[in-house]
Design a protein around this motif. Structure first.
Motif, short mmCIF file in Angstrom:
data_model
loop_
_atom_site.label_atom_id
_atom_site.label_comp_id
_atom_site.label_asym_id
_atom_site.label_seq_id
_atom_site.Cartn_x
_atom_site.Cartn_y
_atom_site.Cartn_z
N MET A 575 0.83 -1.21 0.00
CA MET A 575 0.00 0.00 0.00
C MET A 575 0.86 1.25 0.00
O MET A 575 0.58 2.22 -0.73
CB MET A 575 -0.92 -0.02 1.23
CG MET A 575 -2.02 1.02 1.18
SD MET A 575 -3.18 0.72 -0.19
CE MET A 575 -3.65 2.41 -0.58
N GLY A 579 0.33 2.38 -3.67
CA GLY A 579 -0.85 3.24 -3.53
C GLY A 579 -0.67 4.63 -4.11
O GLY A 579 -1.55 5.11 -4.86
N ARG A 587 -6.69 2.97 -5.96
CA ARG A 587 -6.10 3.04 -4.62
C ARG A 587 -7.08 2.53 -3.58
O ARG A 587 -6.69 1.82 -2.63
CB ARG A 587 -5.67 4.48 -4.32
CG ARG A 587 -4.86 4.60 -3.03
CD ARG A 587 -4.09 5.92 -2.96
NE ARG A 587 -4.95 7.07 -3.17
CZ ARG A 587 -4.92 7.86 -4.26
NH1 ARG A 587 -4.07 7.60 -5.24
NH2 ARG A 587 -5.74 8.89 -4.37
N GLU A 591 -6.42 -0.62 -1.16
CA GLU A 591 -6.49 -0.47 0.29
C GLU A 591 -7.33 -1.58 0.91
O GLU A 591 -6.97 -2.14 1.96
CB GLU A 591 -7.07 0.90 0.64
CG GLU A 591 -7.00 1.24 2.11
CD GLU A 591 -7.35 2.69 2.38
OE1 GLU A 591 -7.06 3.16 3.50
OE2 GLU A 591 -7.92 3.36 1.49
N CYS A 594 -5.36 -4.77 0.93
CA CYS A 594 -4.20 -4.76 1.81
C CYS A 594 -4.57 -4.55 3.27
O CYS A 594 -3.68 -4.41 4.12
CB CYS A 594 -3.21 -3.68 1.36
SG CYS A 594 -2.42 -4.02 -0.23
N ALA A 595 -5.85 -4.52 3.59
CA ALA A 595 -6.27 -4.32 4.98
C ALA A 595 -5.74 -5.47 5.84
O ALA A 595 -5.63 -6.61 5.38
CB ALA A 595 -7.79 -4.26 5.06
#
Length: 598
Positions: A575, A579, A587, A591, A594-595
């Motif tokens: 990220m 990102g 993006r 996100e 990639c949490a």
């Protein structure tokens, strides 16, 4: 000729005309390349097999094709069992099969420009037991019957900037000259195309997906060199770039030049030089020194400029991959997408960077059962629709001026099964084990290979390929001598100590024949590691590839605390790096991917 059966018949008739009772057909060229130009695709023309490693043997009444475990399924899909026997290597060698099946007293032909001397000696010994003879052919019999065989590429050479190479060609040749002096040798023959490209800081377009040119070179102890390349490839810019210390000759003059070293000590790599090169040197009175090409290791250890280029290329490529993964996640469940359309779309995303020179290999775009073929190559005939319930595997890469990329990701189309999640998570655990490995200097890749396999072995599972291969700097996507592969797996081989600066892939996998395939691949760089209290120099890996790993395929319950921490830290870095290069829509998607998990 309309069919591969016709071609096989035509070859057998040609063998009779050349008084031969058989012929060996490897998948390589005069440079022992893995990927070869269209003119050298003799195995594919004869058999239909489109994998990147294999050999065929044709006898009067039988024919066999030899492949390793990566191609067990593919070879049976592409080659007719009515005319060919399928033989697995290394369980059965080509020479061993010849010793059993060649006719007594027969003459078995081979092209000395396509085999090493070691292979020739092994096959000759094996045939001698039956009174059979291994015969070097003057002209390849396949070329005699291949109507419309493509010409060699006429593409010009390109000068490769010193700032990207990190060193000038003169500096590299000087280092080779010093090595020759220390080896008490007068010259070294370079025949590997990537070694020539690296040494002279040139690139070419003669082989699909690999930026090399068809050439030979001889570097001398005074740091001068002779480069043998067709004159039409030499632009004024390239001539200036090469300079006066590099003498230029036609490619066709190479064989004759090998006869001009009487009384000289000339290095020829026994693993990288075809038998014809060594034969010609010996016939001319040279003392052949069997040593590894000095470029092999020098090229594998990337300098700071090459590492910086790789970092830039990986980041650029990651943006293209994120755009593709977002697209395929939305498009595949709607229907209408196929393996070919997906591969084409990914290429469009890479081309949109404005920096793509080529793909780094033919994209492995494989859905469902095709994912279980590790080196699957999609064609118009094999193309499958991407359908719900399948896993879609995409293994691909780009060639950019500053670096070469190679990445594999898996996308579920719809809801994955519990088994798919289990297998994927075990592969992920193996991937993490390599990514986090610490090891002393002197360690070889074979010692690390089992790290990646252990989570699969614990469930009675495995995969039939190596765990990692070397990668070049805007050169070959498969580069030696470094590898992560035990000798009993395809891709294994002589032990090579891992050194700081080498780049490898990290790609464990799992394949369920007829159903799905899983592979998670990032590129990794070997770096020194400072460990408090260590009593020896240590090394570790820095991950270069930053693209999310599919969270819907991960079973967090199977991950240890440390493994989960690695995964979340990796995604945080994805990220942070990728990102900022994306628009708001992509993006936001990234996100979510990639949490943190768990």
């Amino acid at each position: 000729m309309s069919t591969h059966a016709d071609r096989l018949g035509a070859l057998r008739e040609q063998l009779k005309r050349q008084s031969l009772d058989g012929f060996v057909v490897p998948l390589t060229d005069e440079h022992l390349s893995e990927y070869v130009g269209a003119y050298a695709q003799r195995l594919a023309w004869l058999t239909g097999f489109e994998g990147s490693a294999g050999t065929a043997v044709v006898l009067p009444a039988k024919a066999a094709i030899f492949t390793d475990g990566r191609y067990t399924i593919q070879v049976r899909e592409q080659v007719s069992a009515d005319h060919w026997s399928f033989v697995g290597v290394p369980a059965t060698s080509v020479s061993g099969w010849l010793a059993e099946h060649a006719p007594d007293g027969g003459r078995i032909g081979y092209d000395p420009w396509l085999h090493t001397r070691a292979w020739v000696d092994e096959a000759r010994r094996a045939l001698a037991a039956k009174g059979a003879e291994l015969v070097a052919v003057e002209g390849n019999p396949i070329d005699a019957v291949w109507a419309g065989r493509p010409d060699m590429s006429p593409a010009p050479l390109d000068a490769y900037p010193d700032d990207l190479a990190g060193r000038s060609s003169a500096d590299k040749r000087g280092e080779i000259a010093e090595w020759l002096a220390s080896s008490h040798a007068d010259a070294v023959v370079l025949s590997a195309l990537d070694a020539i490209a690296w040494t002279f800081n040139v690139r070419g377009k003669d082989v699909e997906s690999t930026p090399v040119a068809l050439a030979y070179a001889i570097v001398h102890a005074d740091a001068t060199a002779d480069l043998f390349v067709d004159e039409g490839k030499l632009t004024d810019d390239v001539r200036r770039h090469l300079g006066n210390a590099v003498r230029l000759h036609s490619r066709g003059a190479f064989a004759g030049a090998l006869g001009q070293f009487a009384g000289k000590r000339v290095v020829a790599d026994p693993a990288g030089s075809v038998a014809a090169i060594i034969d010609a040197l010996e016939a001319g009175g040279a003392k052949v020194v069997a040593m590894r090409d000095p470029v092999v290791l020098a090229k594998a250890i990337k300098n700071p400029a090459e590492v910086a280029g790789h970092d830039a290329a990986q980041l650029r490529d990651a943006g293209a991959m994120v755009r593709f993964l977002k697209w395929i996640e939305a498009a595949a469940p709607k229907g209408g997408q196929t393996e070919l359309t997906a591969a084409a779309r990914l290429r469009e995303f890479r081309e949109a960077t404005g920096a793509l020179r080529d793909v780094s290999f033919s994209t492995i775009s494989a859905t469902g059962p095709h994912g279980a073929i590790p080196h699957y190559h999609v064609t118009e005939e094999s193309n499958l629709p991407i359908e719900p319930g399948q896993l879609f595997l995409i293994d691909s890469g780009g060639q950019y001026l500053d670096g070469t990329t190679d990445i594999t990701r898996v996308v579920p189309v719809g809801e994955p099964t519990a088994e798919m999640r289990d297998r994927f998570t075990r592969v992920l655990r193996g991937h993490i084990a390599i990514a986090t490995a610490l090891f002393p200097e002197g360690t070889v890749g074979a010692q690390l290979d089992s790290f990646a396999r252990r989570p699969l072995w614990e469930a009675g599972l495995d995969y039939a390929h190596g765990t990692g291969h070397g990668v070049g700097a805007y050169l070959s996507v498969h580069e030696g001598p470094q590898r992560i592969a035990a000798p009993n797996y395809p891709g294994g081989g002589p032990a090579e100590p891992l050194k700081a600066g080498m780049i490898l892939s990290n790609e464990p996998g799992y394949y369920k024949a007829g159903e799905y395939g899983i592979r998670i691949e990032n590129l990794i760089l070997i770096e020194p590691r400072d460990i408090a209290g260590a009593d020896r120099p240590m090394l570790g890996f820095r991950t270069l590839t930053f693209v999310p790993i599919e969270r819907d395929l991960i079973d967090p319950a199977l991950l240890s605390t440390d493994e989960l921490a690695w995964l979340n830290a990796y995604h945080a870095e994805v990220m942070a790096k990728v990102g900022p290069t994306l628009d708001d829509e992509h993006r936001a998607w990234l996100e979510a991917k990639c949490a943190p998990i768990g």
